[in-house]
Structure formats: structure tokens, C-alpha cells
Design a protein around this motif. Structure first.
Motif, short mmCIF file in Angstrom:
data_model
loop_
_atom_site.label_atom_id
_atom_site.label_comp_id
_atom_site.label_asym_id
_atom_site.label_seq_id
_atom_site.Cartn_x
_atom_site.Cartn_y
_atom_site.Cartn_z
N UNK A 291 0.70 -1.19 0.02
CA UNK A 291 0.00 -0.06 -0.09
C UNK A 291 0.90 1.28 0.00
N UNK A 292 2.02 1.17 0.17
CA UNK A 292 3.23 2.28 0.18
C UNK A 292 2.98 2.85 -0.90
N UNK A 293 2.73 4.47 -0.96
CA UNK A 293 2.72 5.14 -2.21
C UNK A 293 3.99 5.73 -2.55
N UNK A 294 4.12 6.25 -3.56
CA UNK A 294 5.63 6.75 -4.12
C UNK A 294 5.83 8.29 -3.63
N UNK A 295 4.85 8.75 -3.09
CA UNK A 295 5.01 10.12 -2.28
C UNK A 295 5.39 10.06 -0.88
N UNK A 296 6.34 10.84 -0.34
CA UNK A 296 6.51 10.78 0.91
C UNK A 296 7.81 10.81 1.08
N UNK A 297 8.20 10.74 2.47
CA UNK A 297 9.55 10.41 3.06
C UNK A 297 10.12 9.22 2.79
N UNK A 298 11.54 9.06 3.03
CA UNK A 298 12.08 7.63 3.10
C UNK A 298 11.25 6.68 3.95
N UNK A 299 11.15 5.41 3.74
CA UNK A 299 10.67 4.50 4.41
C UNK A 299 11.68 3.28 4.68
N UNK A 300 11.66 2.91 6.02
CA UNK A 300 12.91 1.69 6.02
C UNK A 300 12.05 0.50 5.96
N UNK A 301 12.66 -0.34 4.89
CA UNK A 301 11.66 -1.68 4.70
C UNK A 301 12.40 -2.53 5.77
N UNK A 302 13.55 -2.45 6.11
CA UNK A 302 14.01 -3.28 7.25
C UNK A 302 15.80 -3.36 7.20
N UNK A 303 16.41 -4.27 7.88
CA UNK A 303 17.51 -4.61 8.03
C UNK A 303 18.08 -5.83 7.54
N UNK A 304 19.18 -5.95 7.23
CA UNK A 304 19.86 -7.24 6.78
C UNK A 304 21.00 -7.48 7.45
N UNK A 305 21.49 -8.57 7.93
CA UNK A 305 22.73 -8.72 8.72
C UNK A 305 23.40 -10.01 7.97
N UNK A 306 24.69 -9.61 7.42
CA UNK A 306 25.47 -10.83 6.87
C UNK A 306 26.59 -11.02 7.54
N UNK A 307 26.82 -12.37 7.88
CA UNK A 307 28.11 -12.77 8.64
C UNK A 307 29.19 -13.08 7.52
N UNK A 308 30.37 -12.45 7.74
CA UNK A 308 31.37 -12.65 6.56
C UNK A 308 31.99 -14.18 6.77
N UNK A 309 32.47 -14.55 7.94
CA UNK A 309 33.00 -15.82 8.06
C UNK A 309 32.15 -16.86 7.44
N UNK A 310 30.71 -17.20 7.85
CA UNK A 310 30.00 -18.03 7.38
C UNK A 310 29.69 -17.97 5.80
#
Length: 149
Positions: free
Chosen positions: A62-81
């Protein structure tokens, strides 16, 4: 890297194409990802990627293209794995990281591979199509029917 992955992901999942969306990416080590995995998923072990959505799928759609930035979320990646997995699979590290970023972005968009084999297959197909746009081969190696998508 994250921007390129996002572009490829939104080509296969158009709901990610909203220019208001932003994502944070944490590149970390196995110790920190293990701590996050334990705290948020109850699994006391390192993993390759974790996704933390900030929007429900219906909110994203439902998110429109008008408005301020919206944080979709966070992704964490582990280098060693990630490095270990890439080596075992005979892949270049950057290819594996692109795959995991796309995987994480799809999770942020509400896709899931743990509820059913059908959902897993659908998510894998999207990953394969996005990776193909980046010139990266099918990481699963068993999707002969991908041409029909």
C-alpha cells in the motif's frame, strides 16, 4: 553492492521498486550474527543472513511513491559463514553475497521459504531470476524449468 542487489530484486518483485524504500545492511562476523540469531530467532548458532522487516507485506503493497523515505528493514550478513559457504560451493564470495542480499530483500518484502515447499520453490525462482540479471548462475543448480518463468 546492496543497491545493485535491490535493483535486481525489484525487477523480480516489483513491490521493492518504490523509490521511498531504504534498507540497512550490516556486514558482521559470526559471533555477532550468532548473538542476533539467538536473540531474535532462538537459535544459538551463526547463520549466513538475517532479515528484520520493518514493514508488514500489506503496508509495503500500500506504500505510495509520495512521501519521506521508509525503512523496509535490516539485513545482517556474517562474513565468516558467507566466505565458508562460498568456498564449499565453489562460488566467488561476491556472488554468494549478492545471492544472500537478494534472499534477504525478498524476506523483507514478505516472501518466505520455511512455510511450504511451494513457497520455497517460488522464492528460489525469484532469486535465480534476479541473480541471472547480474550474470550470476543458479546457486541451487537444479532449476531446469526457470526458462518458463
Amino acid at each position: 553492492m546492496a543497491r545493485i542487489s535491490l535493483r535486481a530484486a525489484h525487477n523480480v518483485a516489483p513491490e521493492l521498486a518504490n523509490s521511498r524504500l531504504c534498507v540497512s545492511v550490516l556486514f558482521t562476523d559470526d559471533a555477532q550474527i550468532r548473538s542476533l540469531n539467538r536473540e531474535w530467532r532462538g537459535k544459538d548458532k551463526p547463520t549466513n543472513v538475517l532479515s528484520f522487516p520493518m514493514l508488514e507485506r500489506d503496508q509495503l503493497l500500500l506504500l505510495t511513491s509520495e512521501g519521506p523515505p521508509e525503512l523496509l528493514g535490516d539485513i545482517a550478513l556474517a562474513y565468516e559463514t558467507c566466505a565458508k559457504e562460498a568456498k564449499v560451493k565453489g562460488r566467488l564470495l561476491f556472488e554468494h553475497v549478492y545471492h544472500l542480499l537478494i534472499h534477504g530483500l525478498l524476506h523483507l518484502a514478505g516472501y518466505d521459504h520455511e512455510t511450504s515447499a511451494e513457497d520455497a520453490r517460488a522464492m528460489e525462482r525469484l532469486e535465480i531470476k534476479a541473480l541471472a540479471q547480474l550474470g550470476i548462475a543458479d546457486p541451487y543448480g537444479d532449476h531446469d524449468d526457470i526458462q518458463g518463468l
